[in-house]
Motif scaffolding. Structure first.
Motif, PDB file in Angstrom:
ATOM      1  N   TYR A 103       0.870  -1.189   0.000  1.00  0.00           N
ATOM      2  CA  TYR A 103       0.000   0.000   0.000  1.00  0.00           C
ATOM      3  C   TYR A 103       0.898   1.228   0.000  1.00  0.00           C
ATOM      4  CZ  TYR A 103      -3.593   3.324   1.576  1.00  0.00           C
ATOM      5  OH  TYR A 103      -4.458   4.390   1.688  1.00  0.00           O
ATOM      6  N   ASP A 104       0.727   2.064  -1.019  1.00  0.00           N
ATOM      7  CA  ASP A 104       1.580   3.241  -1.168  1.00  0.00           C
ATOM      8  C   ASP A 104       1.065   4.414  -0.338  1.00  0.00           C
ATOM      9  OD1 ASP A 104       3.263   1.947  -2.956  1.00  0.00           O
ATOM     10  OD2 ASP A 104       2.072   2.552  -4.699  1.00  0.00           O
ATOM     11  N   THR A 105       1.994   5.105   0.311  1.00  0.00           N
ATOM     12  CA  THR A 105       1.702   6.320   1.071  1.00  0.00           C
ATOM     13  C   THR A 105       2.654   7.417   0.598  1.00  0.00           C
ATOM     14  OG1 THR A 105       3.309   6.185   2.897  1.00  0.00           O
ATOM     15  CG2 THR A 105       1.370   4.740   3.024  1.00  0.00           C
ATOM     16  N   ILE A 138      -5.976   0.794   3.903  1.00  0.00           N
ATOM     17  CA  ILE A 138      -5.815  -0.622   3.545  1.00  0.00           C
ATOM     18  C   ILE A 138      -7.125  -1.368   3.766  1.00  0.00           C
ATOM     19  CG2 ILE A 138      -4.632  -2.766   4.117  1.00  0.00           C
ATOM     20  CD1 ILE A 138      -2.178  -1.073   4.888  1.00  0.00           C
ATOM     21  N   PHE A 139      -7.800  -1.073   4.881  1.00  0.00           N
ATOM     22  CA  PHE A 139      -9.082  -1.736   5.148  1.00  0.00           C
ATOM     23  C   PHE A 139     -10.060  -1.499   4.001  1.00  0.00           C
ATOM     24  CE2 PHE A 139      -8.668  -1.415  10.085  1.00  0.00           C
ATOM     25  CZ  PHE A 139      -7.640  -2.333  10.043  1.00  0.00           C
ATOM     26  N   ARG A 140     -10.123  -0.272   3.541  1.00  0.00           N
ATOM     27  CA  ARG A 140     -11.067   0.065   2.470  1.00  0.00           C
ATOM     28  C   ARG A 140     -10.645  -0.594   1.156  1.00  0.00           C
ATOM     29  NH1 ARG A 140     -14.641   3.802   4.385  1.00  0.00           N
ATOM     30  NH2 ARG A 140     -14.025   4.843   6.330  1.00  0.00           N
ATOM     31  N   THR A 141      -9.345  -0.644   0.912  1.00  0.00           N
ATOM     32  CA  THR A 141      -8.852  -1.306  -0.296  1.00  0.00           C
ATOM     33  C   THR A 141      -9.212  -2.787  -0.291  1.00  0.00           C
ATOM     34  OG1 THR A 141      -6.997   0.240  -0.518  1.00  0.00           O
ATOM     35  CG2 THR A 141      -6.768  -1.901  -1.598  1.00  0.00           C
ATOM     36  N   ALA A 172     -11.649  -4.156   1.485  1.00  0.00           N
ATOM     37  CA  ALA A 172     -13.051  -4.353   1.876  1.00  0.00           C
ATOM     38  C   ALA A 172     -13.165  -5.032   3.242  1.00  0.00           C
ATOM     39  CB  ALA A 172     -13.798  -5.146   0.805  1.00  0.00           C
ATOM     40  N   ILE A 173     -12.296  -4.630   4.164  1.00  0.00           N
ATOM     41  CA  ILE A 173     -12.357  -5.135   5.539  1.00  0.00           C
ATOM     42  C   ILE A 173     -13.346  -4.274   6.308  1.00  0.00           C
ATOM     43  CG2 ILE A 173     -11.072  -5.395   7.701  1.00  0.00           C
ATOM     44  CD1 ILE A 173      -8.573  -5.943   5.974  1.00  0.00           C
ATOM     45  N   ASP A 174     -14.487  -4.853   6.674  1.00  0.00           N
ATOM     46  CA  ASP A 174     -15.524  -4.065   7.335  1.00  0.00           C
ATOM     47  C   ASP A 174     -15.789  -4.477   8.777  1.00  0.00           C
ATOM     48  OD1 ASP A 174     -16.725  -6.479   6.852  1.00  0.00           O
ATOM     49  OD2 ASP A 174     -18.385  -5.689   5.656  1.00  0.00           O
ATOM     50  N   ARG A 175     -15.124  -5.537   9.255  1.00  0.00           N
ATOM     51  CA  ARG A 175     -15.287  -5.947  10.653  1.00  0.00           C
ATOM     52  C   ARG A 175     -13.904  -6.194  11.269  1.00  0.00           C
ATOM     53  NH1 ARG A 175     -19.006 -10.470  12.296  1.00  0.00           N
ATOM     54  NH2 ARG A 175     -19.086  -9.184  14.172  1.00  0.00           N
ATOM     55  N   PRO A 176     -13.092  -5.127  11.403  1.00  0.00           N
ATOM     56  CA  PRO A 176     -11.740  -5.308  11.933  1.00  0.00           C
ATOM     57  C   PRO A 176     -11.711  -5.420  13.459  1.00  0.00           C
ATOM     58  CG  PRO A 176     -12.102  -2.999  11.434  1.00  0.00           C
ATOM     59  CD  PRO A 176     -13.340  -3.725  10.997  1.00  0.00           C
ATOM     60  N   VAL A 177     -10.966  -6.380  13.939  1.00  0.00           N
ATOM     61  CA  VAL A 177     -10.634  -6.469  15.361  1.00  0.00           C
ATOM     62  C   VAL A 177      -9.133  -6.238  15.464  1.00  0.00           C
ATOM     63  CG1 VAL A 177     -10.504  -7.949  17.401  1.00  0.00           C
ATOM     64  CG2 VAL A 177     -12.514  -8.041  15.913  1.00  0.00           C
ATOM     65  N   ILE A 178      -8.742  -5.084  15.979  1.00  0.00           N
ATOM     66  CA  ILE A 178      -7.323  -4.760  16.081  1.00  0.00           C
ATOM     67  C   ILE A 178      -6.722  -5.445  17.296  1.00  0.00           C
ATOM     68  CG2 ILE A 178      -5.701  -2.900  16.634  1.00  0.00           C
ATOM     69  CD1 ILE A 178      -7.179  -1.109  14.725  1.00  0.00           C
ATOM     70  N   ARG A 237     -15.897   2.248  13.124  1.00  0.00           N
ATOM     71  CA  ARG A 237     -15.368   1.250  12.186  1.00  0.00           C
ATOM     72  C   ARG A 237     -14.798   0.018  12.881  1.00  0.00           C
ATOM     73  NH1 ARG A 237     -15.041   0.229   7.131  1.00  0.00           N
ATOM     74  NH2 ARG A 237     -12.794   0.484   6.805  1.00  0.00           N
ATOM     75  N   LEU A 238     -14.500   0.147  14.178  1.00  0.00           N
ATOM     76  CA  LEU A 238     -13.781  -0.909  14.883  1.00  0.00           C
ATOM     77  C   LEU A 238     -14.765  -1.881  15.537  1.00  0.00           C
ATOM     78  CD1 LEU A 238     -10.805  -1.548  15.276  1.00  0.00           C
ATOM     79  CD2 LEU A 238     -10.852  -0.232  17.400  1.00  0.00           C
ATOM     80  N   THR A 239     -14.566  -3.170  15.262  1.00  0.00           N
ATOM     81  CA  THR A 239     -15.436  -4.211  15.818  1.00  0.00           C
ATOM     82  C   THR A 239     -14.955  -4.668  17.190  1.00  0.00           C
ATOM     83  OG1 THR A 239     -16.085  -4.966  13.612  1.00  0.00           O
ATOM     84  CG2 THR A 239     -16.333  -6.540  15.408  1.00  0.00           C
TER      85      THR A 239
END
Length: 272
Positions: free
Chosen positions: A6-8, A84-87, A89-95, A115-117
């Motif tokens: 993922y480029d920044t 990265i999540f949006r790229t 399609a991560i919609d239920r992240p548990v950090i 956004r955080l599960t």
């Protein structure tokens, strides 16, 4: 697991993710601590891959995520993580953040509260200003010269033996530190920048509230800074569940992987 990038504006982040990811399933987001890389969570990836979607990165400036310009802060890291999540399609992240990774998770929760599960802190600490002293913040901003002048062999020995109780965790930390063998200036810059942006995030005095289920995990023999004291205070002030890991140091997920894996799994299963 497949490696992606993922480029920044400051450089390219390398990460590894389940392929293919299962839709509507929780994704476990493993975030290593300062100077560690994706290998820190090898015992967790081996256990959880196939059970859940899994993700782990080399943090910006670390290992494969290099070269990287040290012109970013903790909030930038959280924004890139969301990109990265949006790229993906991560919609239920548990950090699940170890040490610095836990701070990144709190910065993420501050910017993207809905956004955080779930959130799991492993040997990390709260970001709120009220938990730290002015002296601690002052020291955090001045660590780079310490790492520049510390004899490298002694630094590797102290760094690897100080984070883990058992041989596996110590050997793993030594291997991750040896990425910087021959370039101590880079290692010192990495550490100095990391501690400095942590201090600045604390000085910002933001709420850093968690609006999702959360679990605190800490090794009973964690000797990194005041981590034990911070976790006791964090638990007391917020009522968040705190699990102490016997016979474990600052990298408790490498000292007692089976126990930590079970705690994570039970926690995730209980999320609505």
């Amino acid at each position: 697991m497949i490696e992606k990038s993922y480029d920044t504006p400051c450089g390219t982040i390398h990460y590894w993710i389940s392929e293919p990811a299962k839709e509507r399933m929780v994704t476990l987001i493993f975030l290593p601590g300062l100077t560690a890389d994706h290998r820190l969570f090898d015992p967790q990836i081996a256990y959880f891959e196939g059970r859940y979607n899994v993700f782990v990165w080399d943090p910006p400036g670390h290992a494969a995520s290099w070269p990287f310009t040290f012109d970013f802060d903790l909030m930038d890291k959280a924004r890139w993580l969301d990109g990265i999540f949006r790229t993906e399609a991560i919609d239920r992240p548990v950090i699940i953040g170890q040490s610095m990774g836990g701070y990144v998770g709190q910065a993420y929760a501050e910017q993207f509260p809905d956004r955080l599960t779930g959130f799991v802190s492993i040997d990390s600490a709260p970001l709120q200003r009220s938990y730290v002293t002015a002296a601690e913040i002052w020291l955090l901003k001045r660590m780079e010269p310490v790492y520049r002048r510390y004899p490298w062999k002694a630094l590797v020995k102290a760094g690897s033996e100080g984070v883990a109780v058992f041989g596996y965790g110590r050997d793993l930390m030594r291997a991750m530190m040896m990425v910087y063998d021959g370039d101590q200036a880079r290692y010192a810059k990495l550490c100095g920048h990391g501690y400095r942006m942590l201090a600045e995030a604390m000085e910002a005095d933001l709420p850093y509230e968690l609006h999702c289920p959360a679990l605190l995990i800490c090794g009973e023999q964690d000797r990194a800074g005041s981590c034990v004291r911070y976790n006791k205070a964090w638990h007391k002030q917020t009522g968040l569940r705190l699990e102490w890991i016997r016979d474990a140091g600052h990298n408790s997920n490498t000292d007692q992987p089976e126990l930590v894996n079970r705690l994570i799994e039970d926690f995730v299963r209980a999320i609505p």
